[in-house]
Design an enzyme around this catalytic site. Sequence first.
Site, mmCIF file in Angstrom:
data_model
loop_
_atom_site.group_PDB
_atom_site.id
_atom_site.type_symbol
_atom_site.label_atom_id
_atom_site.label_comp_id
_atom_site.label_asym_id
_atom_site.label_seq_id
_atom_site.Cartn_x
_atom_site.Cartn_y
_atom_site.Cartn_z
ATOM 1 N N GLY A 89 27.616 33.342 38.098
ATOM 2 C CA GLY A 89 26.741 34.238 38.844
ATOM 3 C C GLY A 89 25.981 35.082 37.837
ATOM 4 N N GLY A 93 23.108 36.671 38.052
ATOM 5 C CA GLY A 93 22.031 37.463 38.648
ATOM 6 C C GLY A 93 21.843 38.726 37.828
ATOM 7 N N GLY A 118 25.451 39.780 36.194
ATOM 8 C CA GLY A 118 25.978 38.752 35.292
ATOM 9 C C GLY A 118 25.096 38.617 34.061
ATOM 10 C CE LYS A 164 24.252 41.064 45.729
ATOM 11 N NZ LYS A 164 22.950 40.813 46.304
ATOM 12 C CE LYS A 170 30.677 50.632 42.621
ATOM 13 N NZ LYS A 170 30.372 49.561 41.694
ATOM 14 C CG ASN A 197 19.398 54.709 42.817
ATOM 15 O OD1 ASN A 197 18.401 55.141 42.254
ATOM 16 N ND2 ASN A 197 20.548 54.516 42.194
ATOM 17 C CB SER A 212 23.448 46.705 46.463
ATOM 18 O OG SER A 212 24.639 47.006 47.143
ATOM 19 C CD GLU A 261 28.076 42.097 47.539
ATOM 20 O OE1 GLU A 261 27.694 43.216 47.138
ATOM 21 O OE2 GLU A 261 28.800 41.341 46.868
HETATM 22 P P1 NAD Z 1 22.610 38.968 42.344
HETATM 23 O O1 NAD Z 1 22.284 38.473 43.710
HETATM 24 O O2 NAD Z 1 21.514 39.505 41.479
HETATM 25 O O3 NAD Z 1 23.334 37.798 41.519
HETATM 26 C C1 NAD Z 1 24.209 36.870 42.064
HETATM 27 C C2 NAD Z 1 23.925 35.528 41.396
HETATM 28 O O4 NAD Z 1 24.936 34.592 41.763
HETATM 29 C C3 NAD Z 1 22.584 34.901 41.791
HETATM 30 O O5 NAD Z 1 21.784 34.662 40.650
HETATM 31 C C4 NAD Z 1 22.985 33.580 42.474
HETATM 32 O O6 NAD Z 1 22.077 32.510 42.248
HETATM 33 C C5 NAD Z 1 24.327 33.308 41.831
HETATM 34 N N1 NAD Z 1 25.213 32.416 42.572
HETATM 35 C C6 NAD Z 1 25.422 32.349 43.907
HETATM 36 N N2 NAD Z 1 26.372 31.416 44.186
HETATM 37 C C7 NAD Z 1 26.763 30.900 42.999
HETATM 38 C C8 NAD Z 1 27.722 29.923 42.623
HETATM 39 N N3 NAD Z 1 28.459 29.282 43.552
HETATM 40 N N4 NAD Z 1 27.872 29.639 41.316
HETATM 41 C C9 NAD Z 1 27.128 30.266 40.372
HETATM 42 N N5 NAD Z 1 26.213 31.217 40.677
HETATM 43 C C10 NAD Z 1 26.030 31.523 41.960
HETATM 44 O O7 NAD Z 1 23.764 40.054 42.530
HETATM 45 P P2 NAD Z 1 24.158 41.282 41.574
HETATM 46 O O8 NAD Z 1 23.311 42.461 41.934
HETATM 47 O O9 NAD Z 1 24.203 40.825 40.169
HETATM 48 O O10 NAD Z 1 25.619 41.611 42.106
HETATM 49 C C11 NAD Z 1 26.732 40.781 41.826
HETATM 50 C C12 NAD Z 1 27.993 41.514 42.272
HETATM 51 O O11 NAD Z 1 28.125 42.728 41.510
HETATM 52 C C13 NAD Z 1 27.970 41.958 43.741
HETATM 53 O O12 NAD Z 1 29.271 41.940 44.274
HETATM 54 C C14 NAD Z 1 27.485 43.407 43.670
HETATM 55 O O13 NAD Z 1 27.895 44.196 44.770
HETATM 56 C C15 NAD Z 1 28.192 43.861 42.384
HETATM 57 N N6 NAD Z 1 27.560 44.996 41.714
HETATM 58 C C16 NAD Z 1 26.198 45.049 41.586
HETATM 59 C C17 NAD Z 1 25.640 46.119 40.910
HETATM 60 C C18 NAD Z 1 24.132 46.200 40.692
HETATM 61 O O14 NAD Z 1 23.651 47.241 40.222
HETATM 62 N N7 NAD Z 1 23.370 45.147 40.944
HETATM 63 C C19 NAD Z 1 26.452 47.138 40.379
HETATM 64 C C20 NAD Z 1 27.848 47.040 40.521
HETATM 65 C C21 NAD Z 1 28.394 45.946 41.191
#
Ligand code: NAD
Length: 305
Positions: free
Chosen positions: A7, A9, A12, A77, A185, A252, A255, A267
């Site tokens: 993941g 995104g 990651g 996610k 959280k 902000n 999410s 989510e």
């Molecule tokens: P995002 O949607 O930007 O990224 C998720 C990625 O996972 C996408 O690129 C998608 O293509 C990929 N994906 C989906 N299914 C997949 C699979 N089976 N195998 C591989 N990749 C796959 O989400 P994000 O904002 O990076 O958030 C990820 C997690 O972190 C969530 O649980 C979110 O709540 C948490 N989080 C986010 C933030 C933030 O600021 N964005 C902060 C803290 C925690």
Amino acid sequence: MNITIIGAGAMGSLFGALLTESGEKVCLLDIWKEHVNAINKNGLGIELDGKTRFVKIKAEFSEKTVKKSDLVIIFVKSNQTPEAAETANKFIGNKTLVLTLQNGMGNADVMTQIIDPGRVVAGTTSHGATMIGPGHIRHAGKGPTVIGMWSGGKNKGLADIVDTFNKAGIETRAVEDVKPVVWKKLIINVGINSITALTGIKNGGILDLESTKALVREAVKEAVAVAAAQGIMLPEDMADQVFKVAGATGTNRSSMGQDIDHKRQTEIGAINGAIVSLAEQSGCAMVPVNKTLTALVETYQSHFQ
Ligand code: NAD
């Protein structure tokens, strides 16, 4: 350390870039081909304080080419966690740990049904990131990361993760009981995410009306009771903590709000929905506010055009 991030995104990619910059061998794995291709072609672009730097990282969309790793980080996610955990299992060697820093409740439990529970590490991070487009993210905020074995206790590998993250500038500490950290959280998200998502307001808008604050207090009160039924005792002032976070992140959009704005599935099932399912499982009191918020978000997201 050999690290695979499932993941890639916003989050990651951010963790992958910071760890690569500090010398770790990172592989990003994502199903989004355009993003993977852009990273491999140009490097990952990270915008911070108006400037963009590019980091060369290996990105893959086929798990077949990924090798066994010392650490696997799951950053999909929460509704994709089962698939990601199945994938993570393929990269496990003798000492591999699998870490989730996802939001919501249930991710680590799902992982322990698929992965050896003794390898599952969970936690929270206050770093924030936004996806701008293929191969391009914004580092939106910094803050502490807290991790621990989901089954509790210490583990030598945990100390290695802490050292590796701190070396990469990801300020991290380990705790022996991480569940209350994840619950706290969760409760912040329970109080802010669905209400902002449904109403279109920014986080600070939660504080404008007494009626909104009363709704937050009720949702949080239910969640704290469900936590207690799970043996997790949380401070009585959790609603005030939610208001503090809403004030500090006032400009902000949450999410879940961003997911709704972009017509993406949210989510909700791991946030207010987790309170509903855990209340049902533990036979504790009814949670009508969380049930209503969950049903409204589910209704909204199932009617995207
Ligand atoms: P995002 O949607 O930007 O990224 C998720 C990625 O996972 C996408 O690129 C998608 O293509 C990929 N994906 C989906 N299914 C997949 C699979 N089976 N195998 C591989 N990749 C796959 O989400 P994000 O904002 O990076 O958030 C990820 C997690 O972190 C969530 O649980 C979110 O709540 C948490 N989080 C986010 C933030 C933030 O600021 N964005 C902060 C803290 C925690």
